[in-house]
Scaffold this active site. Structure first.
Site, PDB file in Angstrom:
ATOM      1  N   TRP A 188      65.072  55.292  55.480  1.00 55.89           N
ATOM      2  CA  TRP A 188      64.336  55.405  56.741  1.00 55.89           C
ATOM      3  C   TRP A 188      63.017  54.649  56.616  1.00 55.89           C
ATOM      4  O   TRP A 188      62.302  54.771  55.619  1.00 55.89           O
ATOM      5  CB  TRP A 188      64.110  56.886  57.038  1.00 55.89           C
ATOM      6  CG  TRP A 188      63.361  57.175  58.299  1.00 55.89           C
ATOM      7  CD1 TRP A 188      63.561  56.623  59.527  1.00 55.89           C
ATOM      8  CD2 TRP A 188      62.296  58.118  58.460  1.00 55.89           C
ATOM      9  NE1 TRP A 188      62.689  57.157  60.447  1.00 55.89           N
ATOM     10  CE2 TRP A 188      61.903  58.075  59.817  1.00 55.89           C
ATOM     11  CE3 TRP A 188      61.642  58.990  57.585  1.00 55.89           C
ATOM     12  CZ2 TRP A 188      60.885  58.875  60.322  1.00 55.89           C
ATOM     13  CZ3 TRP A 188      60.628  59.792  58.089  1.00 55.89           C
ATOM     14  CH2 TRP A 188      60.259  59.729  59.437  1.00 55.89           C
ATOM     15  N   ASP A 269      65.374  65.123  51.579  1.00 54.91           N
ATOM     16  CA  ASP A 269      65.029  64.997  52.994  1.00 54.91           C
ATOM     17  C   ASP A 269      66.267  65.392  53.788  1.00 54.91           C
ATOM     18  O   ASP A 269      67.284  64.701  53.755  1.00 54.91           O
ATOM     19  CB  ASP A 269      64.612  63.558  53.316  1.00 54.91           C
ATOM     20  CG  ASP A 269      64.131  63.405  54.755  1.00 54.91           C
ATOM     21  OD1 ASP A 269      64.146  64.398  55.510  1.00 54.91           O
ATOM     22  OD2 ASP A 269      63.735  62.281  55.129  1.00 54.91           O
ATOM     23  N   LYS A 305      67.200  66.992  65.044  1.00 57.12           N
ATOM     24  CA  LYS A 305      68.552  66.556  65.373  1.00 57.12           C
ATOM     25  C   LYS A 305      69.498  67.734  65.586  1.00 57.12           C
ATOM     26  O   LYS A 305      70.206  67.809  66.595  1.00 57.12           O
ATOM     27  CB  LYS A 305      69.104  65.659  64.248  1.00 57.12           C
ATOM     28  CG  LYS A 305      68.200  64.495  63.857  1.00 57.12           C
ATOM     29  CD  LYS A 305      68.027  63.503  64.981  1.00 57.12           C
ATOM     30  CE  LYS A 305      67.399  62.198  64.504  1.00 57.12           C
ATOM     31  NZ  LYS A 305      66.074  62.332  63.905  1.00 57.12           N
TER      32      LYS A 305
END
Length: 459
Positions: A188, A269, A305
C-alpha cells in the site's frame, strides 16, 4: 435627532479612548507616544503598513504538491464528463448499481444509539472505548486466544488502519531496539510514508513475481533471512494490497518459523478481515498462528472495509506482549504517543462497532452482509476472467480469479493504463491495480474491451 442615551452609546467614552491608545502602544512600541484621542489613534493604525502590503504571502514559495497517486485517480475521474467512465481506483465497496453501501446492521446500530437518551458526548479516554478494544482484540485473535486469556494484549483505539500503523510505528521508534521495518514490494502506497514519518527506517523484501503474477515465495524467504536479527516486518494479514496475492497456510507456517528463528517482530496490517474470503475466522488464521506460538507482535485493525465504516475512521492497535505486566506498561507508553497526536479518539464509530460485535443476533447479521460483499467481489472476478477469455485476449488471465480481496493486480503497464484512460475512460492506478468493487455486470464488458485493446495494440 437621536436621543441623548443613543448618542452616548454611539460616541466613544474617554476611558475607551485610553484603552485603545494603550493597545496601540503595546502593538507599536516603536511609534511615538500618542496623547491625542481617537482621531490620532485612527491615524496611527492607518499609517502602520500591513504585512499584505509588503508581501503576497509568507508561504508564497511553497510548491504545488502532486496529487496522491491513489486518491488522485478519483479526482481525475470526477472531472471526466464521459457517460461510460469507470472508476477502478477507489478502495471502497460499491453495489451492483455502483453506489456506496451502508450495511443494514450498521444503520440499526446507529438508530439504537440515537434512541438511547443516556448517551452523552463526553471525551473518551486516551485509549478509546474499552468495550470496543476488548471486542476488537477478540475478533482478530479469537475468543479462545491464550494471549487474551492471559491479559497479554494491550489494545488502543486508533484512527482507522492508518492511525493504528502510525501509533504503532512511533511506539516502536521510541521503545524498540531495532528501528528498521521491512515492507513487501509492492505494498500500500501509504506504508512507507507512515513508517518513515513515525521515525523508522524502511527497507523492503520481495513479495510479488510479475512473471507469474503470484507470490515470489523464495525471494521473500531469502530477504527475510538476510534481515538483521530483531528487525520489524510488516505483513498483510489477508487480501494483500495491491496484488491480491496471499501466501498459502503452509507458506505462512514457513514464514512464521523463519521469523521466530531470527527474532523478527511481526507487524500485521489487517484491513480486510472477512472481506477477503467471506469468513472472519479464515482470514484471521495467519495472525492466530503467530499468536499461538506465544511470541510477540503488533496488529493494526480497520473496520473501513469489512463494516463499511470508511469515513468514521474506526481502527485499533493491539500489541501482544510476553506477559500481563509488560502489556500494562506498553499501554501506558501508547498513551504518551497518542496524547500529543490527537488526544483521544472519536466516540461514534467504535460505539457502532461495539454494538454489533457484542450482540449475537447483530453479529450474525453482519457476517451475512459481509459475506455478500465478498461473494460479489468473487463474482466480478469470474465475470471479468470469462469476458477476457471469450474475447481471446492474449495472455494468461487466471490470476484474476486466483487473487483475493478487493484488488486485482492486472499486470497492465503504465502505458496501457494511460491508453485505457484516454480511449475508454477507465481510471485505475498506474501500476495496473484495479478495485474489483468498482465493477458490475453492466461495465465488465467495457473493461474487457479496453483491456483487450490495450494488450493487443500496446505490447
Amino acid at each position: 435627532m437621536a436621543p441623548a442615551n443613543e448618542r452616548a452609546a454611539q460616541e466613544p467614552s474617554p476611558s475607551a479612548d485610553r484603552r485603545l491608545s494603550t493597545l496601540v502602544r503595546h502593538l507599536l512600541p516603536s511609534s511615538p507616544r500618542r496623547t491625542a484621542a481617537a482621531a490620532d489613534t485612527s491615524a496611527t493604525l492607518e499609517s502602520f503598513p500591513t504585512m499584505a502590503s509588503q508581501v503576497a504571502s509568507v508561504f508564497a514559495g511553497i510548491a504545488q504538491a502532486p496529487e496522491d497517486p491513489i486518491l488522485g485517480v478519483t479526482v481525475a475521474f470526477n472531472k471526466d464528463p464521459s457517460p461510460v467512465k469507470i472508476n477502478l481506483g477507489v478502495g471502497a465497496y460499491r453495489t451492483e448499481e455502483g453506489k456506496p453501501l451502508v450495511l443494514n446492521v450498521v444503520r440499526r446500530a446507529e438508530q439504537m444509539l440515537i434512541n438511547d437518551p443516556s448517551r452523552v458526548k463526553e471525551y473518551l479516554p486516551i485509549t478509546g472505548l474499552a468495550e470496543y478494544n476488548k471486542l476488537s482484540a477478540k475478533l482478530i485473535f479469537g475468543a479462545d486466544s491464550p494471549a487474551i486469556q492471559e491479559n497479554r494484549v494491550a489494545t488502543v483505539q486508533c484512527l482507522s488502519g492508518t492511525g493504528s500503523l502510525r501509533v504503532g510505528g512511533e511506539f516502536l521508534a521510541k521503545h524498540y531496539h531495532e528501528r528498521t521495518i521491512y515492507i513487501p514490494v509492492p505494498t500500500w502506497g501509504n506504508h512507507p510514508k507512515v513508517f518513515t514519518l513515525a521515525g523508522l527506517t524502511v527497507r523492503s523484501y520481495r513479495y510479488y513475481d510479475p512473471a507469474t503474477r503470484g507470490l515470489d515465495f523464495n525471494g521473500l524467504l531469502e530477504d527475510l533471512s538476510s534481515a538483521p536479527l530483531g528487525s520489524i516486518v510488516l505483513l498483510h494479514a489477508c487480501a494483500h494490497n495491491p496484488t491480491g496475492v496471499d501466501p498459502t497456510i503452509d507458506q505462512w507456517e514457513q514464514i512464521r518459523q523463519l521469523m521466530r528463528s531470527k527474532s523478527l517482530l511481526p507487524f500485521f496490517d489487517s484491513a480486510y478481515q472477512g472481506f477477503a474470503s467471506g469468513s472472519l475466522d479464515k482470514d484471521a488464521q495467519p495472525v492466530r498462528m503467530f499468536v499461538a506460538d506465544g511470541g510477540e507482535l503488533l496488529m493494526a485493525q480497520s473496520y473501513a472495509k469489512n463494516m463499511g465504516m470508511y469515513g468514521e475512521r474506526v481502527g485499533a492497535l493491539s500489541i501482544v506482549c510476553g506477559s500481563a505486566d509488560v502489556a500494562v506498561r506498553v499501554e501506558s507508553q501508547l498513551k504518551l504517543v497518542i496524547r500529543p497526536m490527537y488526544s483521544s479518539p472519536p466516540l461514534h464509530g467504535p460505539s457502532v462497532v461495539a454494538t454489533i460485535l457484542k450482540d449475537s443476533e447483530m453479529f450474525n447479521e453482519w457476517t451475512v452482509e459481509l459475506k455478500a460483499m465478498a461473494d460479489r467481489i468473487i463474482s466480478m472476478r469470474q465475470q471479468l476472467f470469462d469476458a477476457l477469455k471469450s474475447r481471446g485476449t492474449p495472455g494468461d488471465w487466471s490470476h484474476i480469479i486466483k487473487q483475493i480481496g478487493m484488488f486485482t493486480f492486472t499486470g497492465l503497464n503504465s502505458e496501457q493504463v494511460a491508453f485505457m484512460r484516454q480511449e475508454y475512460h477507465i481510471y485505475m492506478t498506474s501500476d495496473g491495480r484495479i478495485s474489483m468493487a468498482g465493477l458490475n455486470m453492466r461495465n465488465v464488458p467495457h473493461l474487457a474491451d479496453a483491456i483487450h485493446a490495450a494488450v493487443t495494440q500496446l505490447k
